[in-house]
Design an enzyme around this catalytic site. Structure first.
Site, PDB file in Angstrom:
ATOM      1  N   GLU A  35      17.454   1.215   9.129  1.00 51.79           N
ATOM      2  CA  GLU A  35      16.597   1.265   7.929  1.00 51.79           C
ATOM      3  C   GLU A  35      15.359   0.390   8.097  1.00 51.79           C
ATOM      4  OE1 GLU A  35      19.459   2.533   4.242  1.00 51.79           O
ATOM      5  OE2 GLU A  35      19.206   0.383   4.556  1.00 51.79           O
TER       6      GLU A  35
ATOM      7  N   GLU B 278      23.169   8.130   6.478  1.00 50.37           N
ATOM      8  CA  GLU B 278      23.865   7.352   5.458  1.00 50.37           C
ATOM      9  C   GLU B 278      23.734   8.058   4.117  1.00 50.37           C
ATOM     10  OE1 GLU B 278      23.053   3.205   4.993  1.00 50.37           O
ATOM     11  OE2 GLU B 278      22.813   2.853   7.143  1.00 50.37           O
TER      12      GLU B 278
END
Length: 339
Positions: free
Chosen positions: A164, A271
């Site tokens: 991320e 995710e």
């Protein structure tokens, strides 16, 4: 005799056509289970849908999953929920998952603990290194982990270079405030993976998969810096932006399609998660997410992975697992089997 020869020739032609066909890639459905060895070490017991004690990975496989994602930290602590995930622990888990037939994804955080949009701390051992040394650190650490996995008998199908990273990684050196340096760091990770096995797909991962503007800004910059990668990885958590999936799923689908078309890359939701006490809503969220990724044209949408479905709230205090208080999987996970 001529008839027999004609039949033989026909069979050879058919066989040749079959060999010439490109093997269809199976859609990846899976989970990140980085907490699993710690959960087991602390005595947590997993039960299948019938209430029988079972191996968590087998339960996930029976729910239709075929892929496992594992994070790697550089020098992690022994903290129950923010430690572990060393190279050694990751190799043990990868071998275990592979024996059950799972495909493997490795996720490099390039930190000693959690890296995400709010924090990208350097590993303690790298803190005082120059940028030139950081480039070597990224290459050597990446190569060491992936090569060690391969030597142990596991070649991952995918490797994430950073976790991320909309604001970059290894702050401040690899911040998006300094894209030329971030680009070099990402390419070092890519080069290290490909030096072990050129067939491993490298993923670059950004959060808020429904936010097209955020993704365009990031990947336009990556393109300008000639960043090398194979797959665009997205997180999708309606919970964290305080919206229901019904308000954002169309934006996710638009972004998936735009990323695949704009950059010519495969896309993957690496995710996803929903609230453990909203079973039907999470089931629908997963169903819609899998459909959105599968609908990307030209088979560019390659998979969906739940983040720590087994990470039961009673153990982790994490609200977005998909495990019940009785140790059984949430019915929400049936979405993987049914879609």
């Amino acid at each position: 005799m001529m008839k027999r020869n004609a039949i033989t020739l026909l069979l050879l032609l058919i066989t040749g056509l079959n060999f010439g066909q490109k093997k269809e890639t199976v859609f990846a459905k899976g989970a990140d289970v980085g907490w699993l060895p710690q959960m087991e070490a602390t005595g947590y017991k997993f039960y299948d849908t019938n209430g029988k004690e079972a191996d968590c990975l087998q339960i996930l496989k029976d729910l239709g999953m075929n892929s496992i994602r594992l994070r790697v930290w550089v020098n992690p602590s022994n903290d129950k929920t923010s430690g572990h995930c060393s190279k050694e622990e990751t190799i043990v888990m990868a071998l275990r998952a592979q024996k059950l037939g799972f495909r493997i994804m490795i996720n490099f955080h390039y930190s000693d603990s959690w890296a995400d949009p709010a924090k990208q701390f350097k590993p303690k051992d790298w803190e005082k290194h120059s940028f030139a040394e950081l480039l070597n650190d990224v290459y050597n650490h990446t190569y060491d982990v992936i090569n060690s996995l391969k030597q142990a008998g596991v070649t991952p199908e995918w490797v994430q270079v950073g976790n991320e990273i909309p604001g970059g990684m290894l702050w401040p050196d690899g911040s998006t405030d300094n894209w030329p340096q971030l680009g070099q760091l990402l390419n070092k990770g890519y080069d290290a993976v490909k030096a072990v096995d050129k067939n491993i797909k490298v993923i670059v991962h950004v959060d808020e998969g429904n936010n097209n503007e955020k993704f365009r800004i990031f990947f336009d910059n990556a393109t300008a810096q000639k960043v090398k990668y194979d797959v665009i990885g997205l997180s999708y958590y309606p919970y964290w932006i305080k919206k229901d999936y019904t308000e954002t799923i169309a934006d996710l689908e638009f972004n998936l399609n735009d990323m695949a078309k704009r950059y010519g890359k495969e896309v993957m939701v690496v995710e996803v998660g929903g609230e453990d006490n909203q079973v039907q809503n999470t089931y629908e969220l997963l169903t819609a997410t899998i459909k959105a990724v599968k609908n990307v044209p030209n088979n560019k949408g390659i998979g969906v992975l739940y983040w720590e479905p087994q990470g039961a709230r009673s153990w982790s205090h994490y609200a977005l697992s998909a495990w019940q208080a009785d140790g059984k999987p949430s019915p929400a996970l049936n979405a993987f089997k049914e879609n």
